[in-house]
Design a protein around this motif. Structure first.
Motif, mmCIF file in Angstrom:
data_model
loop_
_atom_site.group_PDB
_atom_site.id
_atom_site.type_symbol
_atom_site.label_atom_id
_atom_site.label_comp_id
_atom_site.label_asym_id
_atom_site.label_seq_id
_atom_site.Cartn_x
_atom_site.Cartn_y
_atom_site.Cartn_z
ATOM 1 N N LEU A 19 -8.046 -6.256 -7.798
ATOM 2 C CA LEU A 19 -6.594 -6.148 -7.622
ATOM 3 C C LEU A 19 -6.256 -5.600 -6.241
ATOM 4 C CD1 LEU A 19 -5.524 -4.823 -11.141
ATOM 5 C CD2 LEU A 19 -5.016 -7.055 -10.132
ATOM 6 N N GLY A 20 -7.035 -4.628 -5.775
ATOM 7 C CA GLY A 20 -6.823 -4.074 -4.439
ATOM 8 C C GLY A 20 -7.009 -5.152 -3.377
ATOM 9 N N PHE A 21 -8.009 -5.977 -3.585
ATOM 10 C CA PHE A 21 -8.289 -7.058 -2.641
ATOM 11 C C PHE A 21 -7.135 -8.063 -2.592
ATOM 12 C CE2 PHE A 21 -10.094 -11.302 -1.869
ATOM 13 C CZ PHE A 21 -10.687 -11.098 -0.629
ATOM 14 N N THR A 22 -6.642 -8.461 -3.761
ATOM 15 C CA THR A 22 -5.559 -9.452 -3.769
ATOM 16 C C THR A 22 -4.276 -8.865 -3.187
ATOM 17 O OG1 THR A 22 -5.086 -8.805 -6.043
ATOM 18 C CG2 THR A 22 -6.403 -10.776 -5.728
ATOM 19 N N ARG A 23 -4.064 -7.571 -3.442
ATOM 20 C CA ARG A 23 -2.882 -6.926 -2.857
ATOM 21 C C ARG A 23 -2.987 -6.952 -1.329
ATOM 22 N NH1 ARG A 23 0.896 -6.195 -1.143
ATOM 23 N NH2 ARG A 23 2.580 -4.675 -1.318
ATOM 24 N N ALA A 24 -4.210 -6.696 -0.844
ATOM 25 C CA ALA A 24 -4.428 -6.706 0.600
ATOM 26 C C ALA A 24 -4.233 -8.112 1.160
ATOM 27 C CB ALA A 24 -5.833 -6.201 0.917
ATOM 28 N N MET A 25 -4.725 -9.114 0.410
ATOM 29 C CA MET A 25 -4.568 -10.510 0.849
ATOM 30 C C MET A 25 -3.093 -10.869 1.011
ATOM 31 S SD MET A 25 -7.394 -12.350 1.165
ATOM 32 C CE MET A 25 -6.685 -13.990 1.041
ATOM 33 N N GLY A 26 -2.272 -10.355 0.120
ATOM 34 C CA GLY A 26 -0.871 -10.757 0.106
ATOM 35 C C GLY A 26 0.024 -9.871 0.945
ATOM 36 N N GLU A 27 -0.542 -8.836 1.548
ATOM 37 C CA GLU A 27 0.287 -7.876 2.272
ATOM 38 C C GLU A 27 1.021 -8.565 3.435
ATOM 39 O OE1 GLU A 27 2.363 -5.129 2.545
ATOM 40 O OE2 GLU A 27 1.529 -5.452 4.535
ATOM 41 N N PHE A 28 2.310 -8.243 3.558
ATOM 42 C CA PHE A 28 3.078 -8.848 4.647
ATOM 43 C C PHE A 28 3.943 -7.816 5.361
ATOM 44 C CE2 PHE A 28 6.993 -10.957 6.155
ATOM 45 C CZ PHE A 28 6.430 -11.792 7.106
ATOM 46 N N GLY A 29 4.829 -7.181 4.612
ATOM 47 C CA GLY A 29 5.851 -6.311 5.203
ATOM 48 C C GLY A 29 5.314 -5.215 6.091
ATOM 49 N N ALA A 30 4.351 -4.437 5.560
ATOM 50 C CA ALA A 30 3.826 -3.324 6.338
ATOM 51 C C ALA A 30 2.990 -3.849 7.498
ATOM 52 C CB ALA A 30 2.993 -2.406 5.461
ATOM 53 N N THR A 31 2.260 -4.956 7.245
ATOM 54 C CA THR A 31 1.354 -5.488 8.258
ATOM 55 C C THR A 31 2.091 -5.954 9.518
ATOM 56 O OG1 THR A 31 0.011 -6.268 6.421
ATOM 57 C CG2 THR A 31 -0.572 -7.081 8.601
ATOM 58 N N VAL A 32 3.171 -6.707 9.320
ATOM 59 C CA VAL A 32 3.842 -7.251 10.520
ATOM 60 C C VAL A 32 4.425 -6.127 11.371
ATOM 61 C CG1 VAL A 32 4.341 -9.565 9.698
ATOM 62 C CG2 VAL A 32 5.954 -7.722 9.204
ATOM 63 N N ILE A 33 4.796 -5.018 10.736
ATOM 64 C CA ILE A 33 5.365 -3.921 11.518
ATOM 65 C C ILE A 33 4.262 -3.174 12.284
ATOM 66 C CG2 ILE A 33 6.487 -1.669 11.325
ATOM 67 C CD1 ILE A 33 8.390 -2.844 9.370
ATOM 68 N N VAL A 34 3.126 -2.936 11.609
ATOM 69 C CA VAL A 34 2.063 -2.156 12.253
ATOM 70 C C VAL A 34 1.235 -3.021 13.206
ATOM 71 C CG1 VAL A 34 -0.024 -0.783 11.834
ATOM 72 C CG2 VAL A 34 1.935 -0.557 10.316
ATOM 73 N N ALA A 35 0.933 -4.262 12.789
ATOM 74 C CA ALA A 35 -0.008 -5.077 13.565
ATOM 75 C C ALA A 35 0.636 -6.298 14.199
ATOM 76 C CB ALA A 35 -1.154 -5.515 12.652
ATOM 77 N N GLY A 36 1.874 -6.563 13.833
ATOM 78 C CA GLY A 36 2.534 -7.737 14.380
ATOM 79 C C GLY A 36 2.057 -9.007 13.698
ATOM 80 N N ASN A 37 2.394 -10.123 14.305
ATOM 81 C CA ASN A 37 2.036 -11.424 13.732
ATOM 82 C C ASN A 37 1.553 -12.280 14.899
ATOM 83 O OD1 ASN A 37 1.864 -13.824 12.391
ATOM 84 N ND2 ASN A 37 4.064 -13.990 11.913
ATOM 85 N N ILE A 38 0.434 -11.880 15.490
ATOM 86 C CA ILE A 38 -0.065 -12.527 16.702
ATOM 87 C C ILE A 38 -1.129 -13.543 16.323
ATOM 88 C CG2 ILE A 38 -1.062 -12.141 18.992
ATOM 89 C CD1 ILE A 38 -0.344 -9.102 18.500
#
Lengths: 365, 219
Positions: free
Chosen positions: B144-163
């Motif tokens: 479940l942790g893995f799938t949550r990580a796979m689907g992560e979007f909101g926090a990721t684009v703010i911290v790491a961007g979408n490059i």
């Protein structure tokens, strides 16, 4: 080498009362008797080290396990106990062999030859055919034997048995009891047995403490404790039986003649054991009729001559404690109504005949 | 795509081991601050992912508590793959800890007491009894942790961007493809996401199925 003796002086707070119990064991096997909720399992768990709220002293030989005043509290895993809980708790992810080997490291640390113990335990408890089975495929009696075996293989210095027969039905009880008797003979271990079942305590223990609401109300040799009026009522509601040991003298068609310690014969249901072997049998106090003189032409197969040791009045019954011979071991308790006692003119020291049907005798083999 | 899988795996690994120990402590022990810890590790589940991302960004920015000015050097996390892993890890923490906690709680503590009576100390009891009895639930927690990580979007684009090629993940790539009107790319990514999600949930269903697991409650 005589095994170390257990002594304890404990106070454990419980919901409704506090358990207060103090005892110094003089014998190998101590029984704790009481109805459920009397605090006996708590006492066992406190000795095992599973109750952190226990205060007081616990000592096995010269090893102090608990001494609240001196700030000693040896944790459970350093107490060297063999514990057989009521629910047995066989590890479900291990097969029987791995369950039996679970305490191997501790056993070896205590200088026990594990392989030799393992083989002896397997033989005594007849575990050979079960060794590769999964625990969930075992029957109740098999689980009980594996749980006993696991405790014995772990090199314990004290064996703690919590209601060893309670989870079993009557038929299985009769089959497990002999295994417990064998453990008693084969391993010179001090044992503490908790039970609400008088039969197993009578059969196994040298000494019994009776607990009621956390306090000891009687103690002593089982047969004399259970024939005390206040204890007897408690014991009988839990299935008290007189236990007798005899030697198989002869087999008949459907019955077996058992020679008792005083030489009299008792006819019991047919036993599978060969002649000459020892046999333990039980009979409930209310199944015994009393006769002032030897009755003739009687359908009941047994009529034993005995001497009345004591008469004790309870609320609505008279407990007649009789002896077959001069030793105190072969004691039989019968119950009669006060009217019957008066009519028969029962007095302590008088002779009496005990009448019982062969079929009312239960075999423990 | 493979980078998303790698990042999700790294994130799962970094959350799972400490998460399992926290879950065990929450399941088995009473200690001061227990409720507080339980609440804090659950927060990412109830907050908007963008809020969590913004919080991480504030902490890691040059003037933040974990920024260059405070530490004297830069952790170099923002707008890198490390940012993706961090955001995913934080966002999957609640799911991992809650699932693992339940799986520890389902193990009858009497088995642990039984192990103590056989001479097992705490660590031995944990590794030989508790862990093997809880493993299915723990594996489900990891999945479940893995799938949550796979689907992560909101926090990721703010911290790491979408490059693209550097910090773009499966979910941010779907977003970009859809925004750019590249339906073919979006559909392909959707199928990939479906396949991974299906396998993961199917695996947890299989793990939860009681017909092939040893009973943990009855003896």
């Amino acid at each position: 080498m005589t095994p170390a003796r257990l002594s304890f002086d404990l106070e454990v707070p419980l919901d409704r009362f506090a358990l207060k119990i103090s005892h110094h064991c003089e014998h190998q096997i101590l029984g704790l008797f009481g109805v459920s909720g009397s605090g006996k399992t708590t006492c066992l768990e406190a000795i095992a080290g599973l109750r952190s709220s226990a205060k007081g002293k616990i000592q096995l030989g010269d090893e102090a396990w608990l001494d609240s005043e001196r700030g000693i509290h040896v944790p459970c895993h350093r107490r060297d106990i063999g514990y057989v809980p009521q629910e047995m708790l066989l590890f479900p992810h291990y097969d029987v062999t791995r369950n039996l080997r679970a305490g191997r490291e501790r056993a070896q640390m205590n200088g026990v030859d594990f392989q030799q113990t393992f083989e002896a335990v397997t033989e005594i408890l007849e575990l050979g055919p079960l060794l590769h089975r999964r625990t969930r495929d075992l029957s109740g009696g098999e689980r009980q034997r594996v749980a006993l075996g696991r405790a014995l293989c772990s090199g314990p210095k004290l064996l703690l048995l919590d209601e060893p027969l309670a989870a079993l039905d009557q038929r299985l009880r009769q089959r497990i009891l002999p295994f417990l008797l064998r453990i008693r003979e084969s391993f010179q271990l001090p044992i503490l047995i908790v039970s609400h079942h008088p039969v197993e305590l009578q059969a196994l223990c040298d000494e019994v403490l009776v607990l009621k609401e956390g306090a000891v109300i009687a103690q002593g040799q089982p047969q004399s404790v259970f024939s005390r009026p206040d204890v007897f009522n408690l014991a009988e509601s839990q299935g008290f039986e007189n236990l007798l040991r005899g030697t198989i003298a002869q087999h008949y068609g459907q019955t077996t003649a058992l020679k008792l310690a005083d030489g009299q014969h008792l006819i019991v249901p047919r036993s599978e054991r060969p002649e000459g072997q020892s046999l333990l049998v039980g009979i409930a106090a209310h199944e015994i009729l009393l006769a002032g003189e030897r009755p003739r032409a009687l359908s009941a197969r047994n009529c034993l001559r005995a001497r009345i040791a004591t008469l004790q009045q309870t609320e609505d019954l008279v407990l007649v404690s009789t002896q077959l011979d001069t030793s105190d071991r072969a004691r039989i308790v019968a119950e009669v109504t006060p009217d019957a006692a008066r009519e028969l003119g029962l007095t302590a020291g008088g002779d009496i005949f005990l009448v019982m049907k062969a079929n009312s005798v239960r075999l423990y083999e | 795509m493979t980078s998303t899988l790698t990042w999700a795996s790294l994130s799962t690994l970094s959350v799972f081991i400490p998460g399992a120990f926290i879950a065990y402590a929450l399941a088995r022990h009473r200690f001061p601050g227990k409720k507080l810890i339980s609440t804090v590790v659950t927060l990412p589940m109830v907050l908007p992912p963008t809020a969590v991302g913004y919080l991480l960004l504030s902490l890691l920015a040059d003037e933040g508590w974990l920024g260059r000015e405070h530490l004297g050097f830069s952790l170099d996390i923002l707008l890198t793959w490390k940012g993706v892993v961090l955001a995913c890890a934080v966002m999957s923490t609640p799911l991992v800890i809650r699932t693992a906690r339940v799986s520890f709680e389902e193990v009858n503590p009497r088995y642990e007491a039984m192990a103590h009576t056989l001479g097992y100390g705490r660590l031995q009891t944990f590794f030989r009894i508790t862990l093997p009895l809880a493993w299915r639930g723990l594996l489900a927690a990891a999945v479940l942790g893995f799938t949550r990580a796979m689907g992560e979007f909101g926090a990721t684009v703010i911290v790491a961007g979408n490059i693209p090629g550097r910090t773009q993940t499966l979910s941010s790539a779907i977003y970009s493809a859809q925004q750019a009107g590249n339906d073919q790319q979006a559909n392909f990514l959707l199928v990939v996401a479906l396949a991974i999600g299906f396998m993961a949930v199917f695996l947890t269903e299989w793990l939860a199925d009681s017909t092939h697991k040893p009973s943990r409650r009855a003896s």
